[in-house]
Design a protein around this motif. Structure first.
Motif: not given
Length: 348
Positions: A29-31, A55-57, A64-65
């Motif tokens: 996600x960070x990438x 929100x995921x971060x 959770x994707x």
């Protein structure tokens, strides 16, 4: 990429997103957000499109994707297949400026209404910076909007002080109007507000933020006296305004040549540049404040002298002794000396 048509997104960076598989971890996600940030200026309504990712971060320990994230991911990839072209705006185009207030934005206690007034002052300042003449302000605080529109009187002493500051700034616009818009009816601003609950390091680079350390009403009277002493700016500014030149022929020639590198825009002096935007010229006290904020402020990195000067230059500020002043400032910084590597000469 710069072309005859305008500024286009780099196809290689677009391809990096198109070829990506759905993220399987926080690191993925960070990438993804890092690559999005590189193309942020080419993504319309960035807050709406990337909100599921941020929100995921927030859930670092429970990745959770979701289906919402996957849908946003696919829509983003589809959007990037037709990256927009950045071109010079046409005269009379409408400029939209969105502001959100974070709980982290103030280093002092404040009420919701005071925070709304502080955000309004910042927004008006940005509007003046882009030389806007006609202004429509939309806010979700009915109290602030009605007081600014003079529909209700500000009885609280603090609100009255803020209102006087606002009215003083509004006199610099030809036309203006404030309108109340509930937050649920303004999806873009509401999406931007979601970022304010995130950690600063998770903000995309296309979103700029400012931390206020003192209420505006406490420092507004100090703005005028800052840097009023005569300095290098005054001869150039006077020459551009009135054509004045020193009596000495050599000095007059030097000033005439030097002034060609500068422009006067609404009473402020800017240094011209062929490869970067105009740089705002700072007086000594303003320069000292810029050094302090860039070196050890909210985004400060305690850079070395040369790197610090380049950073301030990228922030579009200039004064002639910038490099020497930056080196001198770093030498005076106790934290930089405390964490600096120890030279072998010390032991010898």
């Amino acid at each position: 990429m710069v072309s005859k048509r305008g500024i286009e997104a780099n196809p290689d960076k677009i391809k990096a997103i198109l070829d990506m598989e759905p993220p399987r971890s926080i690191k993925d996600i960070q990438k993804l957000t890092g690559r999005i940030a590189a193309l942020g200026r080419f993504i319309s309504k960035l807050g709406d499109k990337c909100l599921p990712f941020f929100k995921t971060l927030k859930k670092l320990k429970d990745f959770k994707w979701t289906a919402e994230s996957q849908e946003a991911f696919e829509q983003l990839k589809k959007y990037k297949t037709e990256a927009p072209l950045l071109a010079k705006p046409s005269l009379e185009d409408t400029l939209y400026l969105y502001l959100a207030v974070s709980e982290q934005a103030f280093d002092f206690p404040t009420t919701n209404n005071e925070a709304e007034y502080e955000a309004l002052i910042v927004g008006l300042g940005l509007a003046r910076a882009v030389r806007a003449k006609n202004l429509k302000v939309c806010g979700d605080s009915r109290l602030v909007v009605t007081q600014v529109n003079k529909e209700f009187e500000a009885k609280d002493d603090t609100m009255a002080k803020y209102l006087r500051v606002i009215k003083g700034i509004l006199t610099q616009f030809d036309e203006w109007y404030a309108e109340h818009v509930p937050s649920e009816e303004n999806t873009t601003a509401d999406a931007l507000f979601q970022f304010t609950s995130s950690e600063i390091e998770n903000y995309p680079r296309s979103i700029y933020f400012q931390v206020l350390k003192t209420p505006t009403i406490h420092v507004i009277n100090l703005i005028a006296p800052v840097g009023v002493a005569s300095c290098w700016i005054d001869p150039i500014k006077t020459h551009l305004e009135t054509g004045w030149l020193p009596d000495d022929v050599q000095e007059a020639r030097k000033l005439s040549v030097r002034a060609l590198r500068y422009s006067l825009i609404e009473g402020l002096l800017y240094k011209r540049s062929f490869i970067i935007p105009y740089l705002k010229c700072l007086r000594p006290l303003e320069a000292e404040e810029a050094l302090k904020e860039a070196h050890e402020g909210i985004c400060g990195q305690h850079l070395g002298g040369r790197a610090l000067a380049h950073k301030i230059n990228r922030l579009r500020f200039y004064w002639p002794t910038m490099l020497d002043d930056a080196k001198a400032y770093v030498k005076r910084c106790d934290r930089c000396h405390g964490h600096a590597p120890i030279s072998e000469n010390v032991y010898n």
